[in-house]
Design an enzyme around this catalytic site. Structure first.
Site, mmCIF file in Angstrom:
data_model
loop_
_atom_site.group_PDB
_atom_site.id
_atom_site.type_symbol
_atom_site.label_atom_id
_atom_site.label_comp_id
_atom_site.label_asym_id
_atom_site.label_seq_id
_atom_site.Cartn_x
_atom_site.Cartn_y
_atom_site.Cartn_z
ATOM 1 N N LYS A 108 0.856 -1.186 0.000
ATOM 2 C CA LYS A 108 0.000 0.000 0.000
ATOM 3 C C LYS A 108 0.889 1.232 0.000
ATOM 4 C CE LYS A 108 -4.422 0.960 0.000
ATOM 5 N NZ LYS A 108 -5.496 0.166 -0.629
HETATM 6 P P1 NAD Z 1 -13.161 7.885 -3.072
HETATM 7 O O1 NAD Z 1 -12.110 8.877 -2.736
HETATM 8 O O2 NAD Z 1 -13.606 7.751 -4.486
HETATM 9 O O3 NAD Z 1 -14.488 8.168 -2.199
HETATM 10 C C1 NAD Z 1 -14.484 8.293 -0.824
HETATM 11 C C2 NAD Z 1 -15.868 8.775 -0.397
HETATM 12 O O4 NAD Z 1 -15.951 8.786 1.007
HETATM 13 C C3 NAD Z 1 -16.202 10.194 -0.860
HETATM 14 O O5 NAD Z 1 -17.577 10.259 -1.206
HETATM 15 C C4 NAD Z 1 -15.949 11.026 0.380
HETATM 16 O O6 NAD Z 1 -16.672 12.244 0.382
HETATM 17 C C5 NAD Z 1 -16.438 10.062 1.436
HETATM 18 N N1 NAD Z 1 -15.943 10.320 2.778
HETATM 19 C C6 NAD Z 1 -14.684 10.607 3.185
HETATM 20 N N2 NAD Z 1 -14.648 10.787 4.500
HETATM 21 C C7 NAD Z 1 -15.911 10.596 4.941
HETATM 22 C C8 NAD Z 1 -16.529 10.635 6.211
HETATM 23 N N3 NAD Z 1 -15.819 10.914 7.292
HETATM 24 N N4 NAD Z 1 -17.859 10.371 6.301
HETATM 25 C C9 NAD Z 1 -18.589 10.088 5.195
HETATM 26 N N5 NAD Z 1 -18.062 10.036 3.969
HETATM 27 C C10 NAD Z 1 -16.737 10.297 3.858
HETATM 28 O O7 NAD Z 1 -12.620 6.497 -2.485
HETATM 29 P P2 NAD Z 1 -13.053 5.035 -2.911
HETATM 30 O O8 NAD Z 1 -12.111 4.550 -3.943
HETATM 31 O O9 NAD Z 1 -14.523 5.000 -3.147
HETATM 32 O O10 NAD Z 1 -12.691 4.213 -1.585
HETATM 33 C C11 NAD Z 1 -13.587 4.147 -0.489
HETATM 34 C C12 NAD Z 1 -13.136 3.052 0.452
HETATM 35 O O11 NAD Z 1 -13.087 1.808 -0.269
HETATM 36 C C13 NAD Z 1 -11.731 3.227 1.045
HETATM 37 O O12 NAD Z 1 -11.737 2.717 2.351
HETATM 38 C C14 NAD Z 1 -10.865 2.358 0.148
HETATM 39 O O13 NAD Z 1 -9.698 1.907 0.815
HETATM 40 C C15 NAD Z 1 -11.807 1.220 -0.131
HETATM 41 N N6 NAD Z 1 -11.477 0.474 -1.347
HETATM 42 C C16 NAD Z 1 -11.457 1.083 -2.557
HETATM 43 C C17 NAD Z 1 -11.173 0.336 -3.692
HETATM 44 C C18 NAD Z 1 -11.206 0.933 -5.066
HETATM 45 O O14 NAD Z 1 -11.091 0.163 -6.037
HETATM 46 N N7 NAD Z 1 -11.400 2.224 -5.229
HETATM 47 C C19 NAD Z 1 -10.865 -1.027 -3.574
HETATM 48 C C20 NAD Z 1 -10.907 -1.619 -2.308
HETATM 49 C C21 NAD Z 1 -11.216 -0.853 -1.201
#
Ligand code: NAD
Length: 419
Positions: A108
């Site tokens: 990571k």
């Molecule tokens: P992103 O940056 O596209 O979206 C994050 C979202 O969370 C946004 O809508 C943001 O406004 C919101 N957010 C942030 N802090 C917040 C809070 N305190 N309360 C409510 N909403 C909040 O990120 P993503 O890619 O959608 O990733 C989201 C989660 O999924 C992360 O934990 C990431 O590690 C996990 N994840 C993502 C992927 C991927 O392929 N993108 C894969 C596995 C896991």
């Protein structure tokens, strides 16, 4: 390992690991290797601001374990991206890739920065500088980064370009690229698609009823949350509450997710969506719903709010959203938790497909990618469920998932001769 409320994120993952180690009867040496990380790089990331001043950020790349293949893991740009969080996310990747059986290890990266405060040119300079600083430990058969919070296909394009300037054109160096640069069909939706697939399988297995009778709350409306909302609605679930960093909204009859996506595209937030009611963001996690999908950040269900959580099924789209203390309480109450290493593994699975396509210099169509994803996640879910049942539900789904993943990593490490 002692169950405490103040575990760091890495200690929390290792808490779950220790439970698996006991189930798998691992040696002390194996535990010592797997509760640590193989390599940690901390880099300084100086970035010239548009006004001529210099901002200095801290970046990390942590490689947890590479027994099963090249290291693989996203890069996060976030003010709270510290070393313990990056270690935790790197180790989760080791277990996730093993569980869904893609031939990668776990890594990571993170840069401590608030990207919303940067212009596009500043973001590009930050992305290039960070990638340049870690270039000597990554490679298409060594370590393959991908998007995570606040990084996207554009950031991956800058990463790939920066690497190409040093080492020649190398599409396989990152995944989550735009289609025009060798990205895979289906990658953008993959994590959300996987979340909804395992949610649907859990609903059927637990005989919770028809999707139209089930309500869902989703925290986070970024890549994962918005795709999960869209695909859950498509399957007939009632998505009644969503939130983002600016606020939360609800509508008991079910939000019109298609219209909400249009509203977010225009306004940048879910807040003030016509026909919805505003909600206290913290209340979303304790809303009276059947299914809760945390899809934003880690450690959101803790000893502070766990007593008020009312969902009977939690699908962990985010990494590490439930602390071990909260996990223990929810499990003892009979709440089913589909753990992060299974629920959000769709992203790394299609990243793997992207890497395979890049290596072969060909591209698969979206239906092909989605069908392969569905088969792989379906198999992982069924394997976890069978293990869970074979243990007479004496273990949780999370313990079953970790035990299976840990066993595979230990087998590979032993065969290579270093365990
Ligand atoms: P992103 O940056 O596209 O979206 C994050 C979202 O969370 C946004 O809508 C943001 O406004 C919101 N957010 C942030 N802090 C917040 C809070 N305190 N309360 C409510 N909403 C909040 O990120 P993503 O890619 O959608 O990733 C989201 C989660 O999924 C992360 O934990 C990431 O590690 C996990 N994840 C993502 C992927 C991927 O392929 N993108 C894969 C596995 C896991």
């Amino acid at each position: 390992m002692e169950l405490r409320e103040d575990l760091t994120p890495f200690e929390a993952v290792n808490y779950f690991f220790h439970k698996a180690a006991a189930i798998d009867e691992l040696s002390d040496a194996a535990v010592a290797v797997l509760t640590g990380t193989y390599r940690e790089l901390r880099v300084q990331v100086p970035v010239r601001r548009d006004d001529g001043s210099l901002a200095v950020h801290v970046g990390y790349r942590v490689q947890h374990n590479g027994a099963r293949g090249p290291y693989k893991g996203g890069v996060r740009f976030h003010p709270s991206a510290d070393i313990e969080e990056v270690r935790a996310l790197a180790s989760l990747m080791t277990w996730k890739t093993a569980l869904v059986d893609v031939p990668f290890g776990g890594a990571k990266g993170g840069v401590q920065v608030d990207p919303s405060a940067l212009s596009t040119t500043e973001l590009e300079r930050l992305s290039r500088r960070y990638f340049g600083q870690i270039a000597h430990i990554i490679g298409p058969n060594r370590d393959i980064p991908a998007p995570d919070m606040n990084t996207n296909a554009q950031v991956m394009s800058w990463f790939m370009d920066e690497y190409g300037r040093r080492s020649g054109h190398t599409t396989q160096i990152v995944t989550g690229k735009p289609l025009a640069l060798g990205g895979s069909e289906g990658r953008e939706a993959a994590t959300g698609r996987g979340v909804v697939q395992v949610m649907d399988k859990a609903v059927a297995t637990l005989q919770m009823g028809a999707p139209r009778d089930l309500t869902v709350a989703i925290q986070g409306f970024g890549n994962v949350g918005s795709w999960a909302a869209r695909l859950a609605e498509e399957k007939g679930y009632r998505v009644v509450a969503v939130s983002d960093v600016w606020g939360a909204i609800s509508h008991t009859e079910g939000l019109d997710v298609g219209a909400l996506l249009g509203h977010v595209a225009e306004s940048g937030s879910v807040v003030d969506f016509a026909g919805s009611e505003p909600m206290e963001p913290g209340d979303l996690l304790t809303a009276d719903v059947d299914i809760l999908v945390p899809a934003a950040i880690g450690e959101v269900i803790t000893h502070h709010n766990v007593a008020d959580v009312r969902a009977s099924l939690i699908v962990e789209a985010a990494n590490n959203p439930v602390t071990p203390v909260a996990d223990a309480e929810l499990t003892s109450r009979g709440v089913t938790i589909v753990p992060d290493i299974l629920a959000n593994a769709g992203g790394v699975t299609v990243s793997y497909y992207e890497w395979v396509q890049n290596n072969q210099e060909l591209s698969w169509d979206e239906a092909d990618v989605n069908a392969r994803l569905e088969r792989k996640l379906g198999r992982a879910f069924d394997t976890c469920w069978s293990f869970y049942q074979a243990e007479d539900a004496a273990v949780s789904m999370r313990e079953a998932a970790f035990a299976l993943a840990v066993k595979r990593v230990v087998e590979a490490a032993s065969l290579r001769g270093y365990l």
